[in-house]
Write a protein that holds these residues in place. Sequence first.
Motif, PDB file in Angstrom:
ATOM      1  N   LEU A  19       0.790  -1.332   0.027  1.00  0.00           N
ATOM      2  CA  LEU A  19      -0.013   0.083   0.003  1.00  0.00           C
ATOM      3  C   LEU A  19       0.732   1.114  -0.044  1.00  0.00           C
ATOM      4  O   LEU A  19       2.073   1.221   0.521  1.00  0.00           O
ATOM      5  N   SER A  20       0.354   2.344  -0.388  1.00  0.00           N
ATOM      6  CA  SER A  20       0.923   3.705  -0.408  1.00  0.00           C
ATOM      7  C   SER A  20       0.920   4.251   0.977  1.00  0.00           C
ATOM      8  O   SER A  20       0.164   3.514   1.814  1.00  0.00           O
ATOM      9  N   ARG A  21       1.611   5.211   1.363  1.00  0.00           N
ATOM     10  CA  ARG A  21       1.587   5.509   2.628  1.00  0.00           C
ATOM     11  C   ARG A  21       0.157   6.181   3.158  1.00  0.00           C
ATOM     12  O   ARG A  21      -0.323   5.748   4.280  1.00  0.00           O
ATOM     13  N   VAL A  22      -0.198   6.765   2.228  1.00  0.00           N
ATOM     14  CA  VAL A  22      -1.895   7.278   2.644  1.00  0.00           C
ATOM     15  C   VAL A  22      -2.757   5.988   2.789  1.00  0.00           C
ATOM     16  O   VAL A  22      -3.469   6.091   3.828  1.00  0.00           O
ATOM     17  N   GLU A  23      -2.600   4.967   1.973  1.00  0.00           N
ATOM     18  CA  GLU A  23      -3.511   3.888   1.905  1.00  0.00           C
ATOM     19  C   GLU A  23      -3.279   3.007   3.403  1.00  0.00           C
ATOM     20  O   GLU A  23      -4.134   2.588   4.145  1.00  0.00           O
ATOM     21  N   ARG A  24      -1.931   3.019   3.926  1.00  0.00           N
ATOM     22  CA  ARG A  24      -1.218   2.444   4.776  1.00  0.00           C
ATOM     23  C   ARG A  24      -2.018   3.252   6.267  1.00  0.00           C
ATOM     24  O   ARG A  24      -2.660   2.515   7.193  1.00  0.00           O
ATOM     25  N   HIS A  25      -2.071   4.399   6.255  1.00  0.00           N
ATOM     26  CA  HIS A  25      -2.631   5.224   7.334  1.00  0.00           C
ATOM     27  C   HIS A  25      -4.226   5.131   7.375  1.00  0.00           C
ATOM     28  O   HIS A  25      -4.645   4.849   8.542  1.00  0.00           O
ATOM     29  N   ARG A  26      -4.700   5.018   6.255  1.00  0.00           N
ATOM     30  CA  ARG A  26      -6.220   4.900   5.996  1.00  0.00           C
ATOM     31  C   ARG A  26      -6.808   3.650   6.506  1.00  0.00           C
ATOM     32  O   ARG A  26      -7.760   3.502   7.588  1.00  0.00           O
ATOM     33  N   LEU A  27      -6.074   2.491   6.298  1.00  0.00           N
ATOM     34  CA  LEU A  27      -6.232   1.042   6.919  1.00  0.00           C
ATOM     35  C   LEU A  27      -5.887   1.188   8.397  1.00  0.00           C
ATOM     36  O   LEU A  27      -6.957   0.694   9.044  1.00  0.00           O
ATOM     37  N   ILE A  28      -5.137   1.499   8.775  1.00  0.00           N
ATOM     38  CA  ILE A  28      -4.731   1.526  10.434  1.00  0.00           C
ATOM     39  C   ILE A  28      -5.941   2.359  11.047  1.00  0.00           C
ATOM     40  O   ILE A  28      -6.505   2.044  12.081  1.00  0.00           O
ATOM     41  N   HIS A  29      -6.351   3.468  10.406  1.00  0.00           N
ATOM     42  CA  HIS A  29      -7.380   4.188  11.151  1.00  0.00           C
ATOM     43  C   HIS A  29      -8.670   3.631  10.981  1.00  0.00           C
ATOM     44  O   HIS A  29      -9.381   3.571  12.019  1.00  0.00           O
ATOM     45  N   ARG A  30      -9.022   2.787   9.934  1.00  0.00           N
ATOM     46  CA  ARG A  30     -10.176   1.939   9.908  1.00  0.00           C
ATOM     47  C   ARG A  30     -10.014   0.873  10.824  1.00  0.00           C
ATOM     48  O   ARG A  30     -10.957   0.516  11.489  1.00  0.00           O
ATOM     49  N   SER A  31      -8.946   0.428  11.063  1.00  0.00           N
ATOM     50  CA  SER A  31      -9.057  -0.730  12.129  1.00  0.00           C
ATOM     51  C   SER A  31      -9.067  -0.285  13.324  1.00  0.00           C
ATOM     52  O   SER A  31      -9.488  -1.156  14.318  1.00  0.00           O
ATOM     53  N   LEU A  32      -8.696   0.823  13.788  1.00  0.00           N
ATOM     54  CA  LEU A  32      -8.818   1.431  15.058  1.00  0.00           C
ATOM     55  C   LEU A  32     -10.406   1.855  15.224  1.00  0.00           C
ATOM     56  O   LEU A  32     -10.698   1.813  16.337  1.00  0.00           O
TER      57      LEU A  32
END
Length: 82
Positions: A53-66
């Motif tokens: 994933l791109s940096r932005v996609e990584r952060h979005r996935l982490i936020h969704r997971s939280l």
Amino acid sequence: MIADEIRDSLQVLQPTRLEVIDDSEQHRGHSGWREGGQTHFRIRIAAPALKPLSRVERHRLIHRSLGDIVPRIHALAIEIED
């Protein structure tokens, strides 16, 4: 404790490394800080699911997971390790 909730929520990403650090005390007296901490967190994570994933996609996935944890804290720093 919120740190435990963060750890539990991120298990869905099957991390190979996960460190959740409560940095709240370093922000004593700053905006968003409250007595008892649990306001400012740093996550260090390595997970195969994040690699493509791109940096932005990584952060979005982490936020969704939280999920609903994010609105309950003031600041979240994310460090992703490859």
